[in-house]
Write a protein that holds these residues in place. Sequence first.
Motif, PDB file in Angstrom:
ATOM      1  N   ASP A 128       0.809  -1.210   0.000  1.00 21.86           N
ATOM      2  CA  ASP A 128       0.000   0.000   0.000  1.00 21.86           C
ATOM      3  C   ASP A 128       0.847   1.267   0.000  1.00 21.86           C
ATOM      4  O   ASP A 128       0.300   2.377  -0.046  1.00 21.86           O
ATOM      5  CB  ASP A 128      -0.919   0.007   1.225  1.00 21.86           C
ATOM      6  N   ASN A 129       2.145   1.114   0.079  1.00 19.73           N
ATOM      7  CA  ASN A 129       3.056   2.266   0.046  1.00 19.73           C
ATOM      8  C   ASN A 129       4.194   1.945  -0.914  1.00 19.73           C
ATOM      9  O   ASN A 129       5.322   1.687  -0.502  1.00 19.73           O
ATOM     10  CB  ASN A 129       3.590   2.565   1.449  1.00 19.73           C
ATOM     11  N   ASN A 130       3.868   1.926  -2.179  1.00 19.57           N
ATOM     12  CA  ASN A 130       4.806   1.499  -3.203  1.00 19.57           C
ATOM     13  C   ASN A 130       4.693   2.412  -4.426  1.00 19.57           C
ATOM     14  O   ASN A 130       4.300   1.990  -5.521  1.00 19.57           O
ATOM     15  CB  ASN A 130       4.515   0.041  -3.590  1.00 19.57           C
ATOM     16  N   ASP A 132       6.782   3.612  -6.441  1.00 26.02           N
ATOM     17  CA  ASP A 132       7.633   3.305  -7.584  1.00 26.02           C
ATOM     18  C   ASP A 132       7.306   1.958  -8.225  1.00 26.02           C
ATOM     19  O   ASP A 132       8.009   1.504  -9.131  1.00 26.02           O
ATOM     20  CB  ASP A 132       9.108   3.332  -7.154  1.00 26.02           C
ATOM     21  N   ASN A 133       6.268   1.306  -7.723  1.00 32.60           N
ATOM     22  CA  ASN A 133       5.833   0.023  -8.275  1.00 32.60           C
ATOM     23  C   ASN A 133       6.945  -1.026  -8.290  1.00 32.60           C
ATOM     24  O   ASN A 133       7.132  -1.749  -9.270  1.00 32.60           O
ATOM     25  CB  ASN A 133       5.272   0.202  -9.686  1.00 32.60           C
ATOM     26  N   TYR A 134       7.686  -1.077  -7.198  1.00 34.55           N
ATOM     27  CA  TYR A 134       8.706  -2.114  -7.066  1.00 34.55           C
ATOM     28  C   TYR A 134       8.034  -3.473  -6.888  1.00 34.55           C
ATOM     29  O   TYR A 134       6.900  -3.555  -6.400  1.00 34.55           O
ATOM     30  CB  TYR A 134       9.596  -1.840  -5.860  1.00 34.55           C
ATOM     31  N   PRO A 135       8.699  -4.552  -7.265  1.00 35.73           N
ATOM     32  CA  PRO A 135       8.153  -5.877  -6.945  1.00 35.73           C
ATOM     33  C   PRO A 135       8.042  -6.025  -5.426  1.00 35.73           C
ATOM     34  O   PRO A 135       8.801  -5.429  -4.663  1.00 35.73           O
ATOM     35  CB  PRO A 135       9.178  -6.838  -7.539  1.00 35.73           C
ATOM     36  N   LEU A 136       7.083  -6.822  -4.994  1.00 35.11           N
ATOM     37  CA  LEU A 136       6.849  -6.981  -3.562  1.00 35.11           C
ATOM     38  C   LEU A 136       7.889  -7.909  -2.941  1.00 35.11           C
ATOM     39  O   LEU A 136       8.284  -8.914  -3.537  1.00 35.11           O
ATOM     40  CB  LEU A 136       5.457  -7.539  -3.311  1.00 35.11           C
ATOM     41  N   ALA A 137       8.326  -7.545  -1.744  1.00 36.69           N
ATOM     42  CA  ALA A 137       9.251  -8.405  -1.001  1.00 36.69           C
ATOM     43  C   ALA A 137       8.567  -9.719  -0.676  1.00 36.69           C
ATOM     44  O   ALA A 137       7.343  -9.793  -0.508  1.00 36.69           O
ATOM     45  CB  ALA A 137       9.704  -7.712   0.274  1.00 36.69           C
ATOM     46  N   PHE A 138       9.366 -10.776  -0.571  1.00 34.50           N
ATOM     47  CA  PHE A 138       8.815 -12.097  -0.287  1.00 34.50           C
ATOM     48  C   PHE A 138       8.141 -12.173   1.075  1.00 34.50           C
ATOM     49  O   PHE A 138       7.027 -12.683   1.209  1.00 34.50           O
ATOM     50  CB  PHE A 138       9.932 -13.149  -0.331  1.00 34.50           C
ATOM     51  N   TYR A 139       8.827 -11.659   2.105  1.00 34.68           N
ATOM     52  CA  TYR A 139       8.404 -11.954   3.481  1.00 34.68           C
ATOM     53  C   TYR A 139       8.832 -10.803   4.393  1.00 34.68           C
ATOM     54  O   TYR A 139       9.769 -10.930   5.179  1.00 34.68           O
ATOM     55  CB  TYR A 139       9.056 -13.266   3.908  1.00 34.68           C
ATOM     56  N   PRO A 140       8.153  -9.646   4.313  1.00 31.75           N
ATOM     57  CA  PRO A 140       8.578  -8.455   5.066  1.00 31.75           C
ATOM     58  C   PRO A 140       8.614  -8.653   6.579  1.00 31.75           C
ATOM     59  O   PRO A 140       9.363  -7.949   7.275  1.00 31.75           O
ATOM     60  CB  PRO A 140       7.527  -7.411   4.670  1.00 31.75           C
ATOM     61  N   GLN A 141       7.819  -9.578   7.101  1.00 31.04           N
ATOM     62  CA  GLN A 141       7.810  -9.808   8.551  1.00 31.04           C
ATOM     63  C   GLN A 141       8.990 -10.645   9.028  1.00 31.04           C
ATOM     64  O   GLN A 141       9.110 -10.966  10.210  1.00 31.04           O
ATOM     65  CB  GLN A 141       6.499 -10.480   8.974  1.00 31.04           C
ATOM     66  N   TRP A 142       9.872 -10.990   8.144  1.00 35.49           N
ATOM     67  CA  TRP A 142      11.019 -11.839   8.447  1.00 35.49           C
ATOM     68  C   TRP A 142      11.804 -11.329   9.643  1.00 35.49           C
ATOM     69  O   TRP A 142      12.283 -10.197   9.659  1.00 35.49           O
ATOM     70  CB  TRP A 142      11.913 -11.913   7.209  1.00 35.49           C
TER      71      TRP A 142
END
Length: 398
Positions: A128-130, A132-142
């Motif tokens: 929801d805060n992207n 630049d339309n970067y690809p999404l990280a796999f696992y941000p809660q890592w």
Amino acid sequence: MLRLTKSCAYALLALAALLGTPARATNNDPVVLVHGVLGFGPESHPLGSFLYWGGYGNIAAHLTVYHGPHTVFTAQVGAIASNWDRAAELYAQVKGGCVDYGAHHVARYGYPGQAQKPAGKCWAADPDNNPDNYPLAFYPQWDAAHPVHMIGHSQGGTTIRALVQLLEHGSPDGDEGGGELYKGGKVGWIRSVVTISAPHDGTTLRDAVLDVLPNLRSPLRDILDNELAHWELAPDGAREFNRWALTSPSAYYFSVGTQATEAGAWCCNGTDRVLAPVQNVEFQYPRADMIPYFKLFAGEWIVGSLAQPGMGSYTQNAPGRVRIDSAWFPNDGVVNTVSMRAPSGHPVRDYDGKAVKGTWNFLGNYRGYDHFDILNWPNNGPSADPIYERISDIIFGL
């Protein structure tokens, strides 16, 4: 008779799992697959449908549904890059953010013109805060409470080892320009490390092709001659890497070996007799079902050269260098089998059904598998699916 496509079969298996297939796992942490040298991501091969992990099949999809459902991510890092640089890219891809190779590292070891923070190598942690339309990280809660399993093939295995070292201990040079990865203290973020056909102690392929045949020109030599990664992949460079990339007491380590050569014999040993009609029992020769290109380097002689030793007979004992003797002769066409067990000097044991943390649990050598059979690439070699199923049972049972 109705025939299902492989994708439909995977979908049905996943549905069965969701509808109540008995769970066998004691954890269900995500898995991250990390490719080796010249590897590529799931959408980047010029042939489109060909996958690094599976060829025309799909190992990630198989791991997802086998005793699943499980979450499996397929990483894409530098095809020809150092373990450090690949680890930095892997961190950003999983956690989110932009790649930061570290100020001190780039200044000391970077290639000419390398940027500390290359443009565009970013992954969004928050969809929801992207802007630049970067690809999404796999696992941000890592983090330590949300760890991952990592499985690496070839240099992917040493890349994961570099990442564990950086996560836990940070940069050996201190502050790396503010990069979060280089602060250290991230213990327990990786629950298990699985390496498959990894050059923990390096591979003599580089030495045989470069040092012994300095004038041989081939696509393989051009790859190995690249200054970004080949030093760490040679035995001498691997020795230095092993002194830095430690085996963490907080993670489980597993290793898988592959071998696609056989000891010389007068007949009937399954080797390619066209390339090696006369064989010496002291040396190793490529099996007939090895991927053809690597047969040229895997045996007693480098095919097409003037009696220069290949991986199956290459030795050296120069002062100050890692000694290469007959233990190094068996190989899978790319990496010496002896190198795949564990980093030299690190704790290692044969896996006996019980995993021990902080030591390498060796799952054995799989004979008849070359460096790419283990990925299920199209070839006459055996299927690797049972090996990945065994790995899955082990890591999800930790």
